[in-house]
Design a protein around this motif. Structure first.
Motif, short mmCIF file in Angstrom:
data_model
loop_
_atom_site.label_atom_id
_atom_site.label_comp_id
_atom_site.label_asym_id
_atom_site.label_seq_id
_atom_site.Cartn_x
_atom_site.Cartn_y
_atom_site.Cartn_z
N GLU A 154 0.76 -1.27 -0.11
CA GLU A 154 0.02 -0.13 -0.17
C GLU A 154 0.76 1.40 -0.25
O GLU A 154 0.53 2.08 -0.41
CB GLU A 154 -0.87 0.21 1.28
CG GLU A 154 -1.81 1.29 1.27
CD GLU A 154 -3.05 1.10 2.22
OE1 GLU A 154 -3.66 2.25 2.65
OE2 GLU A 154 -3.30 0.12 2.67
N SER A 157 2.37 1.83 -3.68
CA SER A 157 1.32 2.10 -4.64
C SER A 157 0.76 3.65 -4.59
O SER A 157 1.09 4.32 -3.42
CB SER A 157 -0.01 1.15 -4.43
OG SER A 157 -0.61 1.59 -3.22
N ASP A 159 -2.02 6.71 -4.56
CA ASP A 159 -3.35 6.96 -4.39
C ASP A 159 -3.74 8.13 -5.54
O ASP A 159 -3.18 9.22 -5.14
CB ASP A 159 -3.51 7.38 -3.02
CG ASP A 159 -4.98 7.62 -2.77
OD1 ASP A 159 -5.62 7.83 -3.80
OD2 ASP A 159 -5.31 7.66 -1.71
N SER A 204 -1.41 7.41 3.36
CA SER A 204 -0.70 6.13 3.32
C SER A 204 0.00 5.85 2.29
O SER A 204 0.56 4.49 2.22
CB SER A 204 -1.59 5.10 3.97
OG SER A 204 -2.73 4.82 2.88
N HIS A 205 0.24 6.32 1.14
CA HIS A 205 0.69 5.96 -0.09
C HIS A 205 1.95 6.94 -0.32
O HIS A 205 1.99 8.07 -0.39
CB HIS A 205 -0.22 6.28 -1.31
CG HIS A 205 -1.52 5.17 -1.18
ND1 HIS A 205 -1.53 4.30 -1.57
CD2 HIS A 205 -2.48 5.60 -0.43
CE1 HIS A 205 -2.84 3.47 -1.46
NE2 HIS A 205 -3.41 4.53 -0.71
N ALA A 424 -1.62 0.81 7.26
CA ALA A 424 -0.99 1.77 6.54
C ALA A 424 -1.32 3.09 7.18
O ALA A 424 -0.27 4.10 7.11
CB ALA A 424 -1.35 1.56 5.31
N THR A 521 -8.46 -6.87 2.99
CA THR A 521 -7.20 -7.43 3.50
C THR A 521 -7.46 -7.47 5.00
O THR A 521 -7.97 -6.74 5.81
CB THR A 521 -6.00 -6.67 3.10
OG1 THR A 521 -6.23 -5.30 3.62
CG2 THR A 521 -5.87 -6.64 1.70
#
Length: 619
Positions: A154, A157, A159, A204-205, A424, A521
């Motif tokens: 996460e 990656s 956002d 969180s990205h 995250a 998840t």
């Protein structure tokens, strides 16, 4: 000034603990020798796993291996119960439980030919104990690294909603419209309106961490090859690799470079978990390469990033505290409002690292003991390394309470256990708070948070690669207990055992659970299960250390009392978790089955330990 005084008091306790208590353990309990050639690293030197290593390099490798994502993530979640319980457990638990655990695990291993804690359990408790240890270790490492892969995927990656937005302070909780000041860390033209019922969102990205992370891997291979094969001095290599890492970090934060490389969009499709696949592939490669080529040198380089990060965080915090920026915790000392989970016993489980961690027993006996040059080095690496991790855990307690701009912001984010929004975002809270600290030193807040994101990602990866190798060792040791030579030869192959390790980690990384009719998840659920498994192994490692001390006719209280406390709290939490997994609104029968198996294995292993203790006492 309360936060500054509290942190100063913690530092004083760290100093006293290392100077006096670790000295007592080193001289009076373990009686370490200061001679060269007595350790397994010299006796079984093979250039792959056993390798005599300079203390500075080994400390960096050991510290980077244990100080991964967990000591940041655990306290970042646990402050939901208030700052005081988290701070006390991180500091006092670290000094009297975690440090003894890590120090003792190294000593027990080097006194038993560099064997892992599971193999030592066989020598002290019997062959059944070894098998039970191996089963618990397998679940622990697979669970923990599955969580790490989820969080790292996460963070890597992008956002789309936040990709173009700078990392700034989230909106402040206010009941009326106000024009924020510069002190509130927002542009003066912005007007914030928010009610306490709407939780703030934290970033969180961090795809900008990908390029410097890849750069560290390249630099690590070069440093390992140039130092061990070409004989180049470590000093210039260290300076060059750390400097280049900072350069590529700056490059990685450039949006145009991210777009050119395609890293911003690599995991845009939710149905294709590319980053999880990449991370598992890296874990496999790191597991099969010689320890000097990637693992040791990468951890060594990463350790300097962590040293730099911790120093900058604390200096920024002190400066901000002196000038009034961080004058309060912005959180209750002990939260009076009830949250979804009880503080006792779960504060001791949620902070699965930072105070004590069973994973450290695997690192201490699995890799560190095989590289120890002299017995006396176990004090600074084992006890000192754990103090370093506790310091990292303390930064998380401070950042996730004082680091918020107001009490309203904090209570909005930590509204409830489910409102934490996942693992995250909890890391995002840490990055946000520490970024505010470092910005006090004159750095741009976005740059500071990008640097901390790199530190967090780097150390999560060091745990991932070290743990995959440790899981490989565990599988190879399991193979040795089989009578079939074909099984021994097959599972003893490091490539095959590494593939099995990655499959086990991937199982939990890709696991989804039902949450309110929606598949998601299993991050927070896995963290609860990991926390209990991790602390369970810590208690069992302390049990092995206690039996070793009894066998050696040494004082056992230094490990026996912590063992009783850790195992008691852990079994309590395991039973509660088992019930919740079965009977909650969204039950998870798979996680309940795993929890039930772990409870059964623990009770069985405790029975084996009691029988062994009686045998040694009579003898």
């Amino acid at each position: 000034m309360l936060p500054l005084l509290a942190v100063f008091g913690c530092f004083t306790l760290y100093f006293l603990g290392y100077k006096f208590y670790s000295g007592y353990l080193s001289k009076s309990i373990f009686q370490l020798k200061d001679t060269v050639g007595d350790t397994p690293a010299h006796k079984f030197n093979d250039g792959v796993d056993y390798l005599p290593t300079k203390p500075a390099v080994l400390f960096g490798h050991h510290y980077a291996s244990i100080a991964g994502l967990a000591p940041i993530l655990g306290p970042a979640v646990a402050v939901i119960w208030g700052w005081l319980p988290a701070m006390l457990w991180v500091v006092l638990g670290g000094i009297f439980v975690g440090c003894v655990h890590d120090f003792g695990a190294i000593v027990v291993s080097i006194r038993n030919q560099g064997k892992s804690i599971g193999q030592v359990a066989q020598d002290l408790l019997g062959p059944r104990a070894r098998s039970l240890f191996h089963a618990i270790i397998f679940f622990l490492v697979a669970l923990a690294m599955g969580v790490f892969v989820i969080v790292l995927a996460e963070m890597f990656s992008a956002d789309p909603k936040l990709k173009q937005a700078p990392v700034t302070s989230p909106p402040k909780v206010e009941q009326t419209q106000t024009t924020p000041s510069i002190k509130d860390h927002v542009h003066p033209s912005e007007v914030r309106v928010e009610t306490p019922s709407s939780p703030i969102k934290l970033r969180s990205h961090f795809p900008e961490a990908v390029i410097p992370t890849a750069g560290i891997m390249v630099f690590a291979v070069l440093v390992g090859w140039l130092h061990y094969k070409k004989g180049m001095k470590l000093g210039p290599l260290t300076f060059a690799s750390v400097a280049l890492t900072l350069v590529v970090m700056v490059l990685g934060m450039n949006e145009s470079i991210l777009s050119w490389t395609g890293l911003s969009d690599i995991d845009k499709s939710p149905g294709v978990p590319i980053w999880k696949i990449i991370l598992l592939t890296y874990a496999f490669l790191a597991s099969v390469t010689p320890v000097w080529l990637l693992l040791q040198s990468r951890d060594y380089i990463n350790s300097f990033l962590l040293y730099l990060g911790i120093i900058a965080i604390y200096f920024g915090f002190v400066k901000g505290s002196i000038f009034g920026e961080f004058s309060s915790f912005n959180a209750e000392a002990i939260r009076t409002e009830k949250v979804d989970m009880d503080i006792i016993p779960f504060v001791f489980i949620t902070i699965a690292c930072g105070a004590v961690s069973g994973f450290h027993a695997l690192v201490s006996s699995g890799t560190t003991a095989k590289q120890l040059d002299r017995e006396i080095d176990a004090r600074v690496i084992g006890y000192g390394g754990m103090i370093g991790e506790s310091l990292l855990g303390l930064t998380s307690v401070v950042a996730c309470t004082i680091g918020f701009a107001s009490a309203g912001e904090w209570s909005s984010f930590y509204k409830s256990w489910s409102g934490i929004q996942g693992l995250a975002p909890s890391v995002g809270a840490y990055i946000y708070g520490t970024g505010r600290f470092i910005s006090q030193l004159g750095f741009d807040e976005s740059f500071a948070q990008g640097f901390i994101a790199l530190v967090v990602v780097s150390f999560a990866l060091t745990s991932l690669d070290s743990a995959t190798r440790l899981l490989r060792y565990n599988i190879e040791e399991i193979a040795e207990s089989f009578g079939s030579e074909i099984v021994k030869k097959t599972l003893g192959n490091r490539y095959i055992s590494s593939i099995i390790a990655c499959i086990a980690i991937g199982f939990f990384a890709f696991l989804q659970i039902d949450q309110g009719g929606k598949k998601t998840t299993a991050g927070l659920a896995l963290w609860k299960l990991f926390g209990t498994t991790n602390q369970l192994l810590a208690g069992l490692a302390l049990l092995v250390i206690s039996v070793y001390l009894l066998y050696s006719k040494k004082k056992t209280w230094i490990s026996f009392i912590p063992m009783v406390f850790v195992l008691g709290a852990t079994l309590w939490a395991m039973v509660i978790n088992f019930y919740d997994f079965l009977f909650s609104k969204s039950p998870s029968y798979l996680l309940a089955a795993v929890g039930g198996v772990l409870i059964f294995l623990t009770l069985w292993l405790l029975l084996e330990a009691i029988l062994a203790w009686r045998r040694f006492s009579k003898a």
